[in-house]
Design a protein around this motif. Structure first.
Motif, mmCIF file in Angstrom:
data_model
loop_
_atom_site.group_PDB
_atom_site.id
_atom_site.type_symbol
_atom_site.label_atom_id
_atom_site.label_comp_id
_atom_site.label_asym_id
_atom_site.label_seq_id
_atom_site.Cartn_x
_atom_site.Cartn_y
_atom_site.Cartn_z
ATOM 1 N N ALA A 184 0.812 -1.217 0.000
ATOM 2 C CA ALA A 184 0.000 0.000 0.000
ATOM 3 C C ALA A 184 0.843 1.263 0.000
ATOM 4 C CB ALA A 184 -0.937 -0.004 1.204
ATOM 5 N N PHE A 185 1.914 1.275 0.811
ATOM 6 C CA PHE A 185 2.659 2.514 1.032
ATOM 7 C C PHE A 185 4.043 2.528 0.394
ATOM 8 C CE2 PHE A 185 -0.003 1.853 4.944
ATOM 9 C CZ PHE A 185 -0.991 2.738 4.570
ATOM 10 N N GLY A 186 4.454 1.406 -0.211
ATOM 11 C CA GLY A 186 5.736 1.372 -0.895
ATOM 12 C C GLY A 186 6.914 1.028 -0.016
ATOM 13 N N GLY B 47 -9.783 -16.871 5.797
ATOM 14 C CA GLY B 47 -8.684 -17.203 6.692
ATOM 15 C C GLY B 47 -7.382 -16.499 6.398
ATOM 16 N N ARG B 48 -7.336 -15.678 5.354
ATOM 17 C CA ARG B 48 -6.098 -15.000 4.955
ATOM 18 C C ARG B 48 -6.219 -13.516 5.271
ATOM 19 N NH1 ARG B 48 -2.143 -15.303 0.629
ATOM 20 N NH2 ARG B 48 -1.678 -13.210 -0.186
ATOM 21 N N PRO B 49 -5.235 -12.918 5.995
ATOM 22 C CA PRO B 49 -5.288 -11.470 6.255
ATOM 23 C C PRO B 49 -5.366 -10.673 4.965
ATOM 24 C CG PRO B 49 -3.655 -12.497 7.674
ATOM 25 C CD PRO B 49 -4.103 -13.553 6.679
ATOM 26 N N ALA B 50 -6.388 -9.812 4.884
ATOM 27 C CA ALA B 50 -6.603 -9.039 3.660
ATOM 28 C C ALA B 50 -6.604 -7.539 3.907
ATOM 29 C CB ALA B 50 -7.933 -9.436 3.012
ATOM 30 N N GLY B 51 -6.678 -7.115 5.178
ATOM 31 C CA GLY B 51 -6.671 -5.695 5.502
ATOM 32 C C GLY B 51 -6.187 -5.483 6.917
ATOM 33 N N VAL B 52 -5.587 -4.312 7.156
ATOM 34 C CA VAL B 52 -5.029 -4.031 8.481
ATOM 35 C C VAL B 52 -5.316 -2.584 8.858
ATOM 36 C CG1 VAL B 52 -3.192 -5.747 8.285
ATOM 37 C CG2 VAL B 52 -2.770 -3.414 7.511
ATOM 38 N N LEU B 53 -5.312 -2.339 10.157
ATOM 39 C CA LEU B 53 -5.539 -0.989 10.693
ATOM 40 C C LEU B 53 -4.888 -0.917 12.065
ATOM 41 C CD1 LEU B 53 -8.895 0.977 10.783
ATOM 42 C CD2 LEU B 53 -7.718 0.460 12.921
ATOM 43 N N GLY B 54 -4.247 0.207 12.366
ATOM 44 C CA GLY B 54 -3.635 0.404 13.671
ATOM 45 C C GLY B 54 -4.320 1.504 14.458
ATOM 46 N N ILE B 55 -4.359 1.348 15.780
ATOM 47 C CA ILE B 55 -4.936 2.353 16.679
ATOM 48 C C ILE B 55 -3.899 2.686 17.741
ATOM 49 C CG2 ILE B 55 -6.817 2.954 18.233
ATOM 50 C CD1 ILE B 55 -8.430 0.650 16.984
ATOM 51 N N VAL C 206 -5.294 -2.329 2.530
ATOM 52 C CA VAL C 206 -6.039 -3.495 2.065
ATOM 53 C C VAL C 206 -5.261 -4.147 0.927
ATOM 54 C CG1 VAL C 206 -8.214 -4.321 1.054
ATOM 55 C CG2 VAL C 206 -8.249 -2.461 2.737
ATOM 56 N N ASP C 207 -5.150 -5.457 0.976
ATOM 57 C CA ASP C 207 -4.494 -6.211 -0.091
ATOM 58 C C ASP C 207 -5.193 -5.904 -1.417
ATOM 59 O OD1 ASP C 207 -2.903 -8.095 -1.408
ATOM 60 O OD2 ASP C 207 -2.975 -9.472 0.304
ATOM 61 N N PRO C 208 -4.437 -5.683 -2.496
ATOM 62 C CA PRO C 208 -5.067 -5.289 -3.764
ATOM 63 C C PRO C 208 -6.196 -6.205 -4.210
ATOM 64 C CG PRO C 208 -2.701 -4.973 -3.910
ATOM 65 C CD PRO C 208 -2.957 -5.641 -2.589
ATOM 66 N N TYR C 209 -6.058 -7.497 -4.021
ATOM 67 C CA TYR C 209 -7.105 -8.403 -4.506
ATOM 68 C C TYR C 209 -8.423 -8.220 -3.764
ATOM 69 C CZ TYR C 209 -7.340 -11.613 -0.520
ATOM 70 O OH TYR C 209 -7.566 -12.158 0.709
ATOM 71 N N ALA C 210 -8.370 -7.655 -2.546
ATOM 72 C CA ALA C 210 -9.565 -7.541 -1.710
ATOM 73 C C ALA C 210 -10.187 -6.157 -1.750
ATOM 74 C CB ALA C 210 -9.204 -7.907 -0.268
ATOM 75 N N ARG C 211 -9.635 -5.239 -2.496
ATOM 76 C CA ARG C 211 -10.163 -3.880 -2.523
ATOM 77 C C ARG C 211 -11.523 -3.839 -3.222
ATOM 78 N NH1 ARG C 211 -4.321 -1.240 -4.210
ATOM 79 N NH2 ARG C 211 -3.313 -1.626 -2.197
ATOM 80 N N GLY C 212 -12.348 -2.883 -2.783
ATOM 81 C CA GLY C 212 -13.676 -2.762 -3.347
ATOM 82 C C GLY C 212 -14.690 -3.703 -2.736
ATOM 83 N N ARG C 213 -14.328 -4.379 -1.655
ATOM 84 C CA ARG C 213 -15.226 -5.338 -1.007
ATOM 85 C C ARG C 213 -15.614 -4.896 0.407
ATOM 86 N NH1 ARG C 213 -12.109 -10.928 -2.491
ATOM 87 N NH2 ARG C 213 -13.744 -11.834 -1.157
ATOM 88 N N GLY C 214 -15.392 -3.613 0.710
ATOM 89 C CA GLY C 214 -15.814 -3.091 2.005
ATOM 90 C C GLY C 214 -14.900 -3.431 3.159
#
Length: 384
Positions: free
Chosen positions: A21-23, A45-53, A75-83
């Motif tokens: 995502a960020f290079g 079962g595969r991590p597709a997105g992450v967020l930190g707090i 978000v992993d590119p393959y999973a984008r657009g899926r909310g």
């Protein structure tokens, strides 16, 4: 989709997704940052997105209000657009509320995503850049104070000096541990302190030499004019060595010294977005003006993502204190996006009304402006 708290076993997946995502990523980062928690969204079962707090607290009205700093949303590119990102943010809201973080702040890369979930523009993060020869026109201190290098023994007083300023600037974080490790400041190229009385620090300066030949100043904080001007005098000593000076605007009053001689300067600005996570708790946590007469305003909050504070409330001023209680007529309607800019003091109710984020009789909304009118633009001096 399964959303859960990040564990150490997720580290490699999290690093891979963020690098996509960020290079780049910090290869030396701990698996879980102190004072932070992470969320992972898994598909099949595969991590597709992450967020930190991150666990922070922001000053508003002189009081530190618990805040969750959102960062590293990817978000992993393959999973984008899926909310995936939207569901991560919705879960983060519930998580922050559970942990008493009544506000949330982020620096947006995709503003529209965050606005749909209730965050909106609430303050600025600024740098000013000027040629070194322009700095020579800045005033001289009445009494030049002698600086010393910072040490482990001066860290506590240095932090207290920062907090003394931050408490007076709406939006600044208190740099509390464990999320912020104050000792890291000693890793900078130069950290100068101006000793005060009884072990205090009257001012300090932190800076890093840049590969492009410039000098980057992170904090220049003084408790009085002589302290600020003495630190500026130290910066003048770099004339002839560096060409450009970049100063993070921690203290907005510093600009009055830098521009008092009509200096030419540039300001770089990033915008941060805020969301009120829990309105009654946020109202109870911050400081408010104490001179207002007893009064009240009835509001109705429209917030589908945070239903726990949606509905009708009364914001009551009584005996010098302010509270938010259920009930009232709902005379003023506020969307989730209106709450952050109002709470920070970034926008008054007139601007929010023109933006379509607030409705109701202007006379009813007048108390909201009296409560949150900010002394200057809300600002942050830290990035996350």
């Amino acid at each position: 989709m399964d959303i859960r708290e990040q564990t150490e076993d997720d580290f490699e997946h999290v690093q891979r997704i963020r690098k996509l995502a960020f290079g780049r990523v910090n290869e030396d980062a701990p698996r879980i940052e102190p004072g932070s928690r992470g969320l992972v969204a898994a598909l099949d079962g595969r991590p597709a997105g992450v967020l930190g707090i991150g666990e922070y607290a922001q000053f508003f009205g002189g009081r530190a209000v618990p805040m969750g700093g959102i960062g590293g949303v990817a978000v992993d590119p393959y999973a984008r657009g899926r909310g995936v990102a939207s569901q991560l943010l919705d879960t983060a809201l519930r998580t922050m509320r559970e942990h008493g973080q009544v506000l949330s702040v982020l620096y947006p890369t995709v503003p529209e995503l965050y606005r749909t979930r209730g965050w909106d523009r609430a303050g600025v993060f600024e740098w000013t850049t000027l040629p070194m020869d322009r700095l020579l026109a800045a005033p001289k201190p009445g009494t030049r104070l002698r600086a010393e290098p910072a040490t482990e023994n001066t860290l506590k007083a240095l932090h207290e000096c920062y907090v003394g300023l931050a408490r007076t600037v709406n939006g600044m974080i208190d740099r509390r541990p464990p999320r912020v490790d104050v000792s890291k400041v000693l890793e900078m190229d130069t950290v100068s302190v101006l000793p005060g009385d009884d072990g205090t620090v009257r001012g300090y300066l932190t800076a890093q030499r840049q590969s492009d030949g410039g000098l980057k100043v992170f904090d220049l904080i003084g408790t009085d004019p002589d302290a600020q001007l003495s630190l500026l005098a130290e910066l003048k000593s770099w004339t002839g060595i560096v060409e450009n000076l970049q100063i993070r605007i921690t203290d907005p009053g510093l600009l009055s010294f830098l521009t008092s001689q009509q200096l030419r300067y540039d300001v770089g600005r990033s915008t941060w977005l805020m969301r009120v996570v829990d309105l009654p708790a946020a109202v109870a946590a911050r400081g408010w003006p104490t001179h207002l007469r007893d009064s009240a305003v009835d509001i109705e909050v429209v917030d589908e993502t945070a239903p726990w504070h949606a509905g009708r409330h009364r914001i009551v001023v009584e005996d010098g204190s302010v509270r938010c209680e259920p009930g009232g007529s709902g005379a003023v309607t506020m969307t989730a996006r209106a709450l952050g800019p109002w709470f920070s003091g970034m926008h008054d109710t007139h601007a929010l009304r023109r933006a379509g984020l607030l409705d109701g009789d202007p006379a009813d909304a007048a108390l909201l402006d009296q409560l949150a009118a900010a002394p200057g633009v809300p600002r942050l001096a830290d990035f996350f």
